[in-house]
Design a protein around this motif. Structure first.
Motif, PDB file in Angstrom:
ATOM      1  N   SER A 196     -32.964  -9.689 -41.018  1.00  0.00           N
ATOM      2  CA  SER A 196     -33.952  -9.945 -39.963  1.00  0.00           C
ATOM      3  C   SER A 196     -34.993  -8.845 -39.920  1.00  0.00           C
ATOM      4  O   SER A 196     -36.201  -9.108 -39.766  1.00  0.00           O
ATOM      5  CB  SER A 196     -33.253 -10.061 -38.605  1.00  0.00           C
ATOM      6  N   GLU A 197     -34.562  -7.599 -40.055  1.00  0.00           N
ATOM      7  CA  GLU A 197     -35.488  -6.471 -40.033  1.00  0.00           C
ATOM      8  C   GLU A 197     -36.441  -6.505 -41.230  1.00  0.00           C
ATOM      9  O   GLU A 197     -37.630  -6.175 -41.104  1.00  0.00           O
ATOM     10  CB  GLU A 197     -34.700  -5.162 -40.016  1.00  0.00           C
ATOM     11  N   MET A 198     -35.935  -6.908 -42.387  1.00  0.00           N
ATOM     12  CA  MET A 198     -36.786  -6.991 -43.580  1.00  0.00           C
ATOM     13  C   MET A 198     -37.889  -8.035 -43.384  1.00  0.00           C
ATOM     14  O   MET A 198     -39.040  -7.811 -43.761  1.00  0.00           O
ATOM     15  CB  MET A 198     -35.933  -7.331 -44.808  1.00  0.00           C
ATOM     16  N   VAL A 199     -37.528  -9.171 -42.768  1.00  0.00           N
ATOM     17  CA  VAL A 199     -38.522 -10.219 -42.531  1.00  0.00           C
ATOM     18  C   VAL A 199     -39.560  -9.752 -41.524  1.00  0.00           C
ATOM     19  O   VAL A 199     -40.771  -9.961 -41.709  1.00  0.00           O
ATOM     20  CB  VAL A 199     -37.838 -11.509 -42.047  1.00  0.00           C
ATOM     21  N   ILE A 200     -39.107  -9.087 -40.475  1.00  0.00           N
ATOM     22  CA  ILE A 200     -40.034  -8.566 -39.467  1.00  0.00           C
ATOM     23  C   ILE A 200     -40.992  -7.556 -40.092  1.00  0.00           C
ATOM     24  O   ILE A 200     -42.210  -7.577 -39.836  1.00  0.00           O
ATOM     25  CB  ILE A 200     -39.259  -7.912 -38.304  1.00  0.00           C
ATOM     26  N   ASP A 201     -40.461  -6.661 -40.908  1.00  0.00           N
ATOM     27  CA  ASP A 201     -41.314  -5.660 -41.567  1.00  0.00           C
ATOM     28  C   ASP A 201     -42.364  -6.335 -42.448  1.00  0.00           C
ATOM     29  O   ASP A 201     -43.523  -5.889 -42.508  1.00  0.00           O
ATOM     30  CB  ASP A 201     -40.453  -4.712 -42.406  1.00  0.00           C
ATOM     31  N   THR A 202     -41.969  -7.386 -43.138  1.00  0.00           N
ATOM     32  CA  THR A 202     -42.911  -8.106 -43.993  1.00  0.00           C
ATOM     33  C   THR A 202     -43.994  -8.788 -43.164  1.00  0.00           C
ATOM     34  O   THR A 202     -45.170  -8.818 -43.541  1.00  0.00           O
ATOM     35  CB  THR A 202     -42.171  -9.154 -44.841  1.00  0.00           C
ATOM     36  N   MET A 203     -43.613  -9.338 -42.006  1.00  0.00           N
ATOM     37  CA  MET A 203     -44.594  -9.970 -41.125  1.00  0.00           C
ATOM     38  C   MET A 203     -45.609  -8.949 -40.620  1.00  0.00           C
ATOM     39  O   MET A 203     -46.809  -9.234 -40.546  1.00  0.00           O
ATOM     40  CB  MET A 203     -43.888 -10.637 -39.945  1.00  0.00           C
ATOM     41  N   VAL A 204     -45.131  -7.771 -40.266  1.00  0.00           N
ATOM     42  CA  VAL A 204     -46.040  -6.713 -39.815  1.00  0.00           C
ATOM     43  C   VAL A 204     -47.003  -6.324 -40.939  1.00  0.00           C
ATOM     44  O   VAL A 204     -48.209  -6.130 -40.717  1.00  0.00           O
ATOM     45  CB  VAL A 204     -45.242  -5.483 -39.341  1.00  0.00           C
ATOM     46  N   GLU A 205     -46.456  -6.244 -42.152  1.00  0.00           N
ATOM     47  CA  GLU A 205     -47.303  -5.888 -43.302  1.00  0.00           C
ATOM     48  C   GLU A 205     -48.327  -6.967 -43.572  1.00  0.00           C
ATOM     49  O   GLU A 205     -49.507  -6.678 -43.843  1.00  0.00           O
ATOM     50  CB  GLU A 205     -46.410  -5.678 -44.528  1.00  0.00           C
ATOM     51  N   ASN A 206     -47.930  -8.234 -43.479  1.00  0.00           N
ATOM     52  CA  ASN A 206     -48.858  -9.344 -43.724  1.00  0.00           C
ATOM     53  C   ASN A 206     -49.922  -9.448 -42.631  1.00  0.00           C
ATOM     54  O   ASN A 206     -51.031  -9.929 -42.873  1.00  0.00           O
ATOM     55  CB  ASN A 206     -48.093 -10.669 -43.803  1.00  0.00           C
ATOM     56  N   ALA A 207     -49.559  -9.022 -41.425  1.00  0.00           N
ATOM     57  CA  ALA A 207     -50.500  -9.111 -40.310  1.00  0.00           C
ATOM     58  C   ALA A 207     -51.732  -8.263 -40.552  1.00  0.00           C
ATOM     59  O   ALA A 207     -52.858  -8.664 -40.236  1.00  0.00           O
ATOM     60  CB  ALA A 207     -49.809  -8.684 -39.012  1.00  0.00           C
ATOM     61  N   GLY A 208     -51.500  -7.075 -41.133  1.00  0.00           N
ATOM     62  CA  GLY A 208     -52.623  -6.201 -41.471  1.00  0.00           C
ATOM     63  C   GLY A 208     -53.510  -5.918 -40.281  1.00  0.00           C
ATOM     64  O   GLY A 208     -53.049  -5.625 -39.182  1.00  0.00           O
ATOM     65  N   GLU A 209     -54.820  -6.040 -40.502  1.00  0.00           N
ATOM     66  CA  GLU A 209     -55.786  -5.785 -39.441  1.00  0.00           C
ATOM     67  C   GLU A 209     -56.111  -7.037 -38.622  1.00  0.00           C
ATOM     68  O   GLU A 209     -56.858  -6.964 -37.651  1.00  0.00           O
ATOM     69  CB  GLU A 209     -57.081  -5.223 -40.052  1.00  0.00           C
ATOM     70  N   ASP A 210     -55.560  -8.167 -39.038  1.00  0.00           N
ATOM     71  CA  ASP A 210     -55.865  -9.411 -38.334  1.00  0.00           C
ATOM     72  C   ASP A 210     -55.128  -9.522 -37.001  1.00  0.00           C
ATOM     73  O   ASP A 210     -55.541 -10.274 -36.118  1.00  0.00           O
ATOM     74  CB  ASP A 210     -55.492 -10.617 -39.203  1.00  0.00           C
ATOM     75  N   TYR A 211     -54.033  -8.816 -36.876  1.00  0.00           N
ATOM     76  CA  TYR A 211     -53.216  -8.897 -35.674  1.00  0.00           C
ATOM     77  C   TYR A 211     -52.831  -7.501 -35.191  1.00  0.00           C
ATOM     78  O   TYR A 211     -52.769  -6.547 -35.972  1.00  0.00           O
ATOM     79  CB  TYR A 211     -51.903  -9.664 -35.945  1.00  0.00           C
ATOM     80  N   THR A 212     -52.582  -7.410 -33.902  1.00  0.00           N
ATOM     81  CA  THR A 212     -51.867  -6.253 -33.374  1.00  0.00           C
ATOM     82  C   THR A 212     -50.445  -6.717 -33.111  1.00  0.00           C
ATOM     83  O   THR A 212     -50.216  -7.831 -32.615  1.00  0.00           O
ATOM     84  CB  THR A 212     -52.500  -5.754 -32.062  1.00  0.00           C
ATOM     85  N   THR A 213     -49.477  -5.895 -33.470  1.00  0.00           N
ATOM     86  CA  THR A 213     -48.070  -6.303 -33.406  1.00  0.00           C
ATOM     87  C   THR A 213     -47.286  -5.393 -32.470  1.00  0.00           C
ATOM     88  O   THR A 213     -47.597  -4.212 -32.317  1.00  0.00           O
ATOM     89  CB  THR A 213     -47.427  -6.251 -34.806  1.00  0.00           C
ATOM     90  N   SER A 214     -46.277  -5.972 -31.858  1.00  0.00           N
ATOM     91  CA  SER A 214     -45.344  -5.202 -31.024  1.00  0.00           C
ATOM     92  C   SER A 214     -43.982  -5.859 -31.110  1.00  0.00           C
ATOM     93  O   SER A 214     -43.870  -7.090 -31.148  1.00  0.00           O
ATOM     94  CB  SER A 214     -45.824  -5.146 -29.567  1.00  0.00           C
ATOM     95  N   PHE A 215     -42.940  -5.043 -31.161  1.00  0.00           N
ATOM     96  CA  PHE A 215     -41.583  -5.562 -31.273  1.00  0.00           C
ATOM     97  C   PHE A 215     -41.074  -5.985 -29.899  1.00  0.00           C
ATOM     98  O   PHE A 215     -41.386  -5.374 -28.877  1.00  0.00           O
ATOM     99  CB  PHE A 215     -40.660  -4.508 -31.885  1.00  0.00           C
ATOM    100  N   VAL A 216     -40.265  -7.035 -29.888  1.00  0.00           N
ATOM    101  CA  VAL A 216     -39.761  -7.617 -28.648  1.00  0.00           C
ATOM    102  C   VAL A 216     -38.246  -7.770 -28.739  1.00  0.00           C
ATOM    103  O   VAL A 216     -37.731  -8.253 -29.757  1.00  0.00           O
ATOM    104  CB  VAL A 216     -40.403  -8.999 -28.375  1.00  0.00           C
ATOM    105  N   GLU A 217     -37.545  -7.365 -27.678  1.00  0.00           N
ATOM    106  CA  GLU A 217     -36.101  -7.583 -27.587  1.00  0.00           C
ATOM    107  C   GLU A 217     -35.842  -8.938 -26.948  1.00  0.00           C
ATOM    108  O   GLU A 217     -36.415  -9.257 -25.911  1.00  0.00           O
ATOM    109  CB  GLU A 217     -35.436  -6.479 -26.760  1.00  0.00           C
ATOM    110  N   TYR A 218     -34.972  -9.714 -27.575  1.00  0.00           N
ATOM    111  CA  TYR A 218     -34.662 -11.032 -27.009  1.00  0.00           C
ATOM    112  C   TYR A 218     -33.698 -10.898 -25.846  1.00  0.00           C
ATOM    113  O   TYR A 218     -32.694 -10.189 -25.936  1.00  0.00           O
ATOM    114  CB  TYR A 218     -34.048 -11.941 -28.078  1.00  0.00           C
ATOM    115  N   GLU A 219     -34.006 -11.573 -24.747  1.00  0.00           N
ATOM    116  CA  GLU A 219     -33.133 -11.605 -23.581  1.00  0.00           C
ATOM    117  C   GLU A 219     -32.806 -13.057 -23.283  1.00  0.00           C
ATOM    118  O   GLU A 219     -33.698 -13.868 -23.032  1.00  0.00           O
ATOM    119  CB  GLU A 219     -33.809 -10.969 -22.360  1.00  0.00           C
ATOM    120  N   CYS A 220     -31.500 -13.378 -23.279  1.00  0.00           N
ATOM    121  CA  CYS A 220     -31.112 -14.774 -23.131  1.00  0.00           C
ATOM    122  C   CYS A 220     -30.793 -15.155 -21.697  1.00  0.00           C
ATOM    123  O   CYS A 220     -30.582 -16.321 -21.407  1.00  0.00           O
ATOM    124  CB  CYS A 220     -29.882 -15.077 -23.995  1.00  0.00           C
TER     125      CYS A 220
END
Length: 350
Positions: A196-220
């Motif tokens: 899961s962390e590897m996929v998240i890291d890749t998404m952040v890398e792909n986002a580049g300058e097009d997006y601002t990113t922030s990590f979110v903790e899931y609360e059920c």
């Protein structure tokens, strides 16, 4: 007269144990998680889930540019969700899976679950829960679900489970990313936290300058459960405080004269222990049975503050242990007076 007084004292103690034990069980059940939550109890996400919020960068938003989001192409099995809406009667998520790692196909009653071809061809397809059939319509033997001006062909319907799955709408995320705003909240889930962390890291890398990113903790947990926890905490604390006050004032301290008389008659601490412990254990046992009966009666109704599904056998065991511990401390306080009271004082009071 002494027999009546002792019977009255025992009734008071019995009511206190029922009152305090009941609220003690509630506070334990609502605030102590003893068992791992199931996949459905966690909102159909595992403990390995990781969340990320994608927001528009300032320059892109001012120019009104359309920003594309690429689905990470990595080795390994994972699921990518886009959080669209999460209501009591409808949960809508975009979904992309490299394989059916959470076995959604096992719950399909009619049709099928998504396959690799659906994601590769970016088809406007959906898989829905049994309760969502009322929100679809059928044309030329094809069922459709409408969302945000788009029609999604319903390729599968889950069987009725009594869980959140009954209200779910899974939309093909590969199509969503080409047809609507890609900003928003995404969750990555897999059988390992590392994946899961590897996929998240890749998404952040792909986002580049097009997006601002922030990590979110899931609360059920939902807001309703949080409010219930707070109410139960207040009620339990009031019950426990009242029990302690009434017990100390009207029982323990009032046994000094009776203990002195027994001590004068030759009773040892062992004799006193047996004399008080037997009826106290009986009181706790009957009070515990009454509490179980009350819980079963309340669980059969629809109460705004009561959710019996949070209370398990383990919670009953813990509540029973604390009730026994409290009764033992009560008896210990009474027996302790045998060391402090003097026979001349008893004769004077008599």
């Amino acid at each position: 007269m002494n027999i009546l007084k002792k019977s009255f004292d025992y009734c008071i103690i019995f009511l206190q144990f029922v009152f305090a034990g009941f609220f003690l069980l509630l506070i334990i059940g609502y605030n102590v998680q003893l068992e791992d939550q199931t996949f459905f109890e966690r909102g159909m996400l595992s403990e390995n889930v990781r969340g990320i919020q994608l927001s528009s960068s300032y320059l892109k938003s001012t120019k009104n540019e359309v920003v594309n989001l690429e689905i990470p192409q990595l080795d390994g099995e994972y699921a990518l969700y886009k959080h669209i809406s999460d209501e009591d009667t409808e949960t809508v998520r975009g979904i992309y899976e490299t394989s059916d790692i959470f076995h959604y196909s096992d719950y399909i009653e009619s049709g099928r679950f998504f396959c690799d071809e659906d994601f590769e061809k970016q088809t406007a397809t959906a898989v829905i829960g049994s309760n969502m059939l009322d929100y679809t319509y059928e044309e030329d033997e094809v069922r459709y679900y409408g969302y945000e001006g788009e029609l999604y062909e319903v390729i599968g319907v889950f069987e009725e489970t009594g869980e959140q799955l009954d209200n779910i709408v899974f939309l093909n995320l590969a199509f969503l990313l080409t047809s609507m705003d890609n900003y928003g909240l995404y969750y990555v889930d897999s059988l390992s936290a590392r994946q899961s962390e590897m996929v998240i890291d890749t998404m952040v890398e792909n986002a580049g300058e097009d997006y601002t990113t922030s990590f979110v903790e899931y609360e059920c947990q939902t807001q309703e459960i949080n409010l219930t926890n707070e109410n139960m905490l207040i009620c339990a604390m009031i019950g426990i405080i009242l029990t302690l006050c009434v017990t100390v004032r009207f029982y323990v301290f009032q046994q000094s004269y009776y203990i002195g008389v027994l001590k004068m008659c030759g009773y040892t601490k062992k004799n006193l222990l047996i004399l008080f412990l037997k009826p106290m254990m009986l009181i706790v046992f009957v009070a515990y049975c009454i509490i179980i009966l009350l819980m079963n009666l309340l669980s059969s109704g629809d109460w705004f503050f009561f959710r019996p599904e949070h209370i398990s056998t383990y919670h009953y065991v813990i509540a029973g242990f604390f009730m026994l511990f409290g009764s033992c401390m009560l008896v210990a306080g009474i027996i302790h007076q045998a060391d402090t009271i003097s026979i001349p004082q008893v004769l004077k009071e008599g």
